[in-house]
Design an enzyme around this catalytic site. Structure first.
Site, short mmCIF file in Angstrom:
data_model
loop_
_atom_site.label_atom_id
_atom_site.label_comp_id
_atom_site.label_asym_id
_atom_site.label_seq_id
_atom_site.Cartn_x
_atom_site.Cartn_y
_atom_site.Cartn_z
N CYS A 26 0.83 -1.21 0.00
CA CYS A 26 0.00 0.00 0.00
C CYS A 26 0.86 1.26 0.00
O CYS A 26 1.66 1.48 0.91
CB CYS A 26 -0.93 0.02 1.19
SG CYS A 26 -2.05 1.46 1.19
N GLY A 72 -7.15 4.69 2.46
CA GLY A 72 -7.63 3.98 3.63
C GLY A 72 -8.82 3.09 3.37
O GLY A 72 -9.06 2.61 2.28
N CYS A 294 -3.11 14.50 -7.91
CA CYS A 294 -3.35 13.11 -8.29
C CYS A 294 -3.22 12.23 -7.06
O CYS A 294 -2.43 12.52 -6.15
CB CYS A 294 -2.35 12.68 -9.36
SG CYS A 294 -2.42 10.92 -9.80
N ASP A 295 -3.98 11.15 -7.05
CA ASP A 295 -3.93 10.16 -5.98
C ASP A 295 -2.52 9.60 -5.80
O ASP A 295 -2.11 9.26 -4.69
CB ASP A 295 -4.93 9.05 -6.32
CG ASP A 295 -5.07 8.02 -5.23
OD1 ASP A 295 -4.87 8.38 -4.06
OD2 ASP A 295 -5.39 6.86 -5.55
N CYS A 336 9.10 7.11 -27.23
CA CYS A 336 7.68 7.05 -27.61
C CYS A 336 7.44 7.63 -29.02
O CYS A 336 6.43 7.33 -29.65
CB CYS A 336 6.81 7.81 -26.61
SG CYS A 336 6.76 7.07 -24.97
N CYS A 339 6.53 5.36 -31.94
CA CYS A 339 6.20 4.03 -31.43
C CYS A 339 4.84 3.58 -31.97
O CYS A 339 3.89 4.36 -32.01
CB CYS A 339 6.18 4.05 -29.90
SG CYS A 339 5.68 2.47 -29.17
N CYS A 345 -1.27 4.20 -25.78
CA CYS A 345 -0.44 4.18 -24.57
C CYS A 345 -0.13 5.59 -24.06
O CYS A 345 -0.28 5.87 -22.87
CB CYS A 345 0.85 3.42 -24.86
SG CYS A 345 2.13 3.60 -23.63
#
Length: 407
Positions: A26, A72, A294-295, A336, A339, A345
């Site tokens: 986690c 959590g 962002c998380d 990239c 690509c 992607c």
């Protein structure tokens, strides 16, 4: 030119990083070091909850507003907390429709919780990594005991009350070895909407000034990819084996989010920030109202502000956040360019861009080889699926024609 963000989502973490189990992998548990006061004040209070509900509803331009509750472990807040959230949603929603999404480890789901979730039409995301052996490799209690039986009990309560649920499976160093066993297990327990998330974490040799060891891509001191992370090349093989089985047996009956996202990309409708050209439109709000870009970037340098001082619409359009989103495109790896799978992607998630590119810059995605393996395999087959869909063929007919054409 940096664009403004009009449409965005917010992930709410009203319990912060507080959880009743201790998953080895986690990345959020250690975020408690950023908020030492939460040992005694870990719940989102009523004032913050009301600010969040009102702002989330007012900030969304569409007629449907999504509330995504994560942790959590959100069940630790109790049913009363979410009854209050629903009360506030009714207070501020006006003519808008509100939808609630609830991510849980399932261990605390009982009849009361299942009844509440069903009555209020919550869509539940259940975190489970496979059968007992796979799930208990990294998802244990704080005393090191199995969580599997408790998860299964929670799932049974959900099924008994006909709660709509999907499963979220973290693809790690253990279950990546058994792709079909993992997929068939999820089917066997009744999951018909499946999501696979690749686990990629780097750990610093020494904690940073905030006490954090699971670090972001820009970290340049001594560190290493964790033992529990999915091996760089195996994730693509894992997805391909599942795709082939799904394509011939379950297409139209089981929905795998990863495959749906690829089809959306191919149709020019990006459905996930991970594979979009830019990002910055998936904010996270912490229990005290702090907002981050962002998380996966809950670090002090990515904090945008707090909903008690600024509106969500202001925070999402701060230069800092807009630049964060544009950096995904402008800092894409040299490898990239040209690509064959870039269209689907787009260099992947910025969190995973720390490998060296051919020009020596540390901005190549750790999962690059897996993306090439997977997308090179599935895109031609998905072209066939889309062709058959245009002909209005049934899922059974499509499965048969796919077998004839590709297998």
């Amino acid at each position: 030119m940096v664009r403004n963000i009009d449409n965005f989502q917010v992930i709410a973490k009203p319990s912060g990083s507080v959880c009743n189990i201790d998953c080895t992998y986690c990345f959020y548990l250690e975020k408690e070091k950023l908020y030492p006061e939460r040992k005694s004040h870990w719940k989102m209070d009523d004032s913050t909850l009301e600010q969040y509900v009102e702002q989330q509803i007012r900030s969304q331009h569409g007629n449907v507003v999504d509330f995504i509750w994560q942790g959590g472990e959100p069940t630790l807040l109790g049913i009363d907390f979410f009854e209050r959230a629903l009360e506030l949603q009714r207070k501020y929603c006006g003519m808008k429709k509100v939808q609630n999404f609830f991510q849980t480890n399932g261990t605390r789901i009982d009849d009361d919780w299942a009844r509440f979730l069903k009555l209020n039409n919550f869509l539940v995301g259940l975190s489970i990594d496979g059968d007992r052996l796979m799930n208990d490799r990294y998802r244990l209690t704080r005393s090191g005991k199995s969580t599997f039986d408790e998860v299964m009990k929670g799932l049974e309560h959900l099924k008994q009350h006909h709660v709509e649920f999907n499963t979220l499976t973290v693809v790690n160093a253990e279950n990546v070895k058994r792709p079909l066993d993992t997929y068939k297990f999820l089917k066997r327990i009744g999951s018909r909407y499946i999501q696979f998330i690749p686990l990629v974490e780097r750990q610093a040799n020494q904690p940073d000034e905030n006490g954090l060891t699971l670090i972001q891509p820009s970290f340049s001191d001594q560190c290493a990819v964790t033992d529990w992370s999915v091996p760089a090349a195996q994730y693509g093989v894992f997805l391909n084996q599942i795709f082939d089985y799904w394509c011939l047996n379950d297409l139209g009956d089981v929905f795998v989010m990863n495959f749906e996202q690829t089809m959306s990309q191919m149709l020019g409708r990006p459905g996930a920030c991970v594979f979009g050209e830019t990002c910055g439109n998936e904010l996270v709000v912490e229990a005290n109202g702090d907002v981050y870009s962002c998380d996966h970037f809950v670090y002090p340098e990515h904090k945008l502000g707090n909903i008690h001082q600024d509106k969500l619409t202001t925070l999402v359009n701060l230069p800092q956040n807009l630049q964060f989103g544009e950096d995904k495109l402008t800092h894409i790896s040299h490898d990239c360019e040209g690509c064959s799978v870039r269209q689907v992607c787009n260099g992947g998630c910025p969190k995973h861009r720390f490998d060296l590119s051919s020009d020596g810059k540390p901005n190549k995605n750790y999962l690059c080889s897996s993306f090439k393996t997977h997308f090179s395999h599935v895109v031609p087959r998905m072209v066939g699926i889309l062709e058959f869909l245009e002909r209005e063929q049934s899922p059974k007919q499509i499965r048969k024609m796919m077998k004839q054409r590709f297998y």
